[in-house]
Design an enzyme around this catalytic site. Structure first.
Site, PDB file in Angstrom:
ATOM      1  N   ASN A   9       8.111  -3.045 -23.721  1.00  0.00           N
ATOM      2  CA  ASN A   9       7.531  -4.113 -22.897  1.00  0.00           C
ATOM      3  C   ASN A   9       6.752  -3.444 -21.775  1.00  0.00           C
ATOM      4  O   ASN A   9       7.343  -2.904 -20.846  1.00  0.00           O
ATOM      5  CB  ASN A   9       8.658  -4.995 -22.336  1.00  0.00           C
ATOM      6  CG  ASN A   9       8.140  -6.013 -21.339  1.00  0.00           C
ATOM      7  OD1 ASN A   9       6.945  -6.276 -21.264  1.00  0.00           O
ATOM      8  ND2 ASN A   9       9.049  -6.592 -20.578  1.00  0.00           N
ATOM      9  N   LYS A  11       4.875  -4.812 -19.619  1.00  0.00           N
ATOM     10  CA  LYS A  11       4.753  -5.679 -18.432  1.00  0.00           C
ATOM     11  C   LYS A  11       3.288  -5.706 -17.962  1.00  0.00           C
ATOM     12  O   LYS A  11       2.380  -5.600 -18.782  1.00  0.00           O
ATOM     13  CB  LYS A  11       5.701  -5.236 -17.323  1.00  0.00           C
ATOM     14  CG  LYS A  11       7.118  -5.009 -17.842  1.00  0.00           C
ATOM     15  CD  LYS A  11       8.131  -4.853 -16.761  1.00  0.00           C
ATOM     16  CE  LYS A  11       9.469  -4.504 -17.378  1.00  0.00           C
ATOM     17  NZ  LYS A  11      10.569  -4.563 -16.452  1.00  0.00           N
ATOM     18  N   HIS A  93      12.045 -13.695 -20.605  1.00  0.00           N
ATOM     19  CA  HIS A  93      12.335 -12.440 -19.893  1.00  0.00           C
ATOM     20  C   HIS A  93      12.828 -12.781 -18.480  1.00  0.00           C
ATOM     21  O   HIS A  93      12.357 -13.735 -17.861  1.00  0.00           O
ATOM     22  CB  HIS A  93      11.085 -11.569 -19.833  1.00  0.00           C
ATOM     23  CG  HIS A  93      11.371 -10.176 -19.365  1.00  0.00           C
ATOM     24  ND1 HIS A  93      11.523  -9.862 -18.031  1.00  0.00           N
ATOM     25  CD2 HIS A  93      11.573  -9.022 -20.050  1.00  0.00           C
ATOM     26  CE1 HIS A  93      11.800  -8.569 -17.921  1.00  0.00           C
ATOM     27  NE2 HIS A  93      11.838  -8.042 -19.134  1.00  0.00           N
ATOM     28  N   GLU A  95      12.187 -11.552 -15.714  1.00  0.00           N
ATOM     29  CA  GLU A  95      11.135 -11.620 -14.680  1.00  0.00           C
ATOM     30  C   GLU A  95      10.435 -12.969 -14.728  1.00  0.00           C
ATOM     31  O   GLU A  95      10.035 -13.508 -13.691  1.00  0.00           O
ATOM     32  CB  GLU A  95      10.154 -10.448 -14.864  1.00  0.00           C
ATOM     33  CG  GLU A  95      10.788  -9.154 -14.376  1.00  0.00           C
ATOM     34  CD  GLU A  95      10.297  -7.899 -15.061  1.00  0.00           C
ATOM     35  OE1 GLU A  95       9.249  -7.933 -15.724  1.00  0.00           O
ATOM     36  OE2 GLU A  95      10.997  -6.868 -14.951  1.00  0.00           O
ATOM     37  N   GLU A 163      19.713  -8.429 -21.749  1.00  0.00           N
ATOM     38  CA  GLU A 163      19.165  -7.649 -20.637  1.00  0.00           C
ATOM     39  C   GLU A 163      19.880  -8.042 -19.341  1.00  0.00           C
ATOM     40  O   GLU A 163      19.470  -8.996 -18.667  1.00  0.00           O
ATOM     41  CB  GLU A 163      17.662  -7.921 -20.504  1.00  0.00           C
ATOM     42  CG  GLU A 163      16.878  -7.496 -21.725  1.00  0.00           C
ATOM     43  CD  GLU A 163      15.480  -7.036 -21.345  1.00  0.00           C
ATOM     44  OE1 GLU A 163      15.121  -5.934 -21.743  1.00  0.00           O
ATOM     45  OE2 GLU A 163      14.768  -7.767 -20.629  1.00  0.00           O
ATOM     46  N   GLY A 169      14.842  -2.067 -14.733  1.00  0.00           N
ATOM     47  CA  GLY A 169      13.965  -1.355 -13.805  1.00  0.00           C
ATOM     48  C   GLY A 169      14.702  -0.734 -12.638  1.00  0.00           C
ATOM     49  O   GLY A 169      14.085  -0.310 -11.657  1.00  0.00           O
ATOM     50  N   SER A 208      16.857  -0.225 -18.377  1.00  0.00           N
ATOM     51  CA  SER A 208      16.827   1.206 -18.053  1.00  0.00           C
ATOM     52  C   SER A 208      17.259   2.081 -19.228  1.00  0.00           C
ATOM     53  O   SER A 208      18.004   3.054 -19.060  1.00  0.00           O
ATOM     54  CB  SER A 208      17.686   1.494 -16.811  1.00  0.00           C
ATOM     55  OG  SER A 208      17.178   0.783 -15.694  1.00  0.00           O
TER      56      SER A 208
END
Ligand code: PEP
Length: 247
Positions: A9, A11, A93, A95, A163, A169, A208
Site C-alpha cells: 500500500n 498510500k 483502511h 486511515e 491491521e 506506520g 510495520s
C-alpha cells in the site's frame, strides 16, 4: 489451501516517475515467488503502473472506492472506473476510517459495490491502542466484520487485512502470537457469518511488517499474507518480505 497474498500500500506517495521505477523494480525483484502479489497505488498512477507491470506476475490495486456507479460525487471514483485499470481495491483502511470519516456503514456500502463488480476487495479491520488496552479487541473486530459481511457471500475473492491501528506506520509490530490470535478470531467470526466459505478467505496481517519480522508472522496458521505500507516502497525490502511467504 490458501495461496499467500502480499500487497503493498503506497498510500499518498510517489511521483509518476518514481511509481513506474518502483513497480518495475518490484516485478524484477520478485520473479518466481510462491504467492500472489499486488501493489495498491495512488489513483493517478494506476495507468502508468499498469503499463509498467504489463505481462508481469504483479497485480495492481487501488486504495479506496466509492459505492455509487456515477454522478455528482466530486473527487470520488467508482468500481467501474477502477475495474478498467486494476484487480484489487482496499476498503476500510484505518486511515480512511480515522482521517476521512469512513464508518462501518460506509465500509459495508463500498464492499457491496466491490463484490458486485469485477474487483476483489481487501477489507481492513483492526483495533485502536486504547481498545486493545481496555480488552475490546475482539468486540471491535466482531463489530467491523459483522457490519461489513453480514449477508454477503464469502469466497476466495475476499481478503481481510488485520491491521491493529497502533502498529500502522509506528514501527511497533504485533508479535506473531498476538497477530495469530486476532487472525484466528477473525477466521472464527467469518465462519460464524459465512460458514465454511470463510476458510477460503485470505487474512493478511498489516502493521510495520519488515523483512525481519515477516517470516515469523507469515508462518502463523491463520495469517495468509501481509498488507505492507512503508516497506512496500523499498523494492528490496518488499522483495525480502515476499520471499518469506510460503504456501
Ligand atoms: C498500511 O498502511 O496498511 C500499513 C500496514 O502500513 P505500515 O506497514 O507502514 O505500518
Amino acid at each position: 489451501m490458501r495461496r499467500p497474498f502480499i500487497a503493498g500500500n503506497w498510500k499518498m506517495n510517489t511521483t509518476e516517475d518514481e511509481a513506474v521505477v518502483l513497480a518495475r523494480a518490484v516485478a524484477a525483484g520478485t520473479g518466481g515467488v510462491l504467492c500472489d502479489l499486488a501493489l495498491c497505488v495512488p489513483f493517478p498512477h494506476l495507468g502508468p503502473v499498469r503499463s509498467a507491470l504489463a505481462g508481469s506476475h504483479v497485480a495492481l490495486g487501488a486504495q479506496d472506492v466509492y459505492w455509487e456507479p456515477k454522478g455528482a460525487y466530486t473527487g470520488e471514483v467508482s468500481t467501474a472506473m477502477l475495474a478498467s485499470y486494476c484487480r484489487y481495491v482496499i476498503v476500510g483502511h484505518s486511515e480512511r476510517r480515522q482521517l476521512f470519516g469512513d464508518t462501518d456503514a460506509w465500509v459495508r456500502r463500498k464492499l457491496e459495490a466491490v463484490l458486485a463488480s469485477p474487483l476483489d476487495p481487501i477489507v481492513c479491520v483492526g483495533e485502536l491502542l486504547g481498545e486493545r488496552r481496555s480488552g475490546e479487541t475482539e468486540a471491535v473486530l466482531e463489530r467491523q466484520l459483522a457490519a461489513a459481511f453480514t449477508g454477503l457471500p464469502l469466497s476466495a475473492r475476499v481478503t481481510v487485512a488485520y491491521e491493529p491501528v497502533w502498529a500502522i506506520g509506528t514501527g511497533e509490530t504485533a508479535t506473531p502470537a498476538v497477530a495469530q490470535e486476532a487472525c484466528a478470531f477473525i477466521r472464527a467470526s467469518l465462519r460464524h457469518l459465512g460458514g465454511e466459505a470463510a476458510d477460503s478467505v485470505r487474512i493478511q496481517y498489516g502493521g510495520s511488517v519488515t523483512p525481519e519480522n515477516a517470516p515469523d508472522l507469515l508462518a502463523c496458521p491463520d495469517i495468509d499474507g501481509a498488507l505492507v505500507g512503508g516497506a512496500s516502497r523499498k523494492s528490496d525490502q518488499f522483495a525480502a518480505i515476499v520471499a518469506s511467504a510460503r504456501p
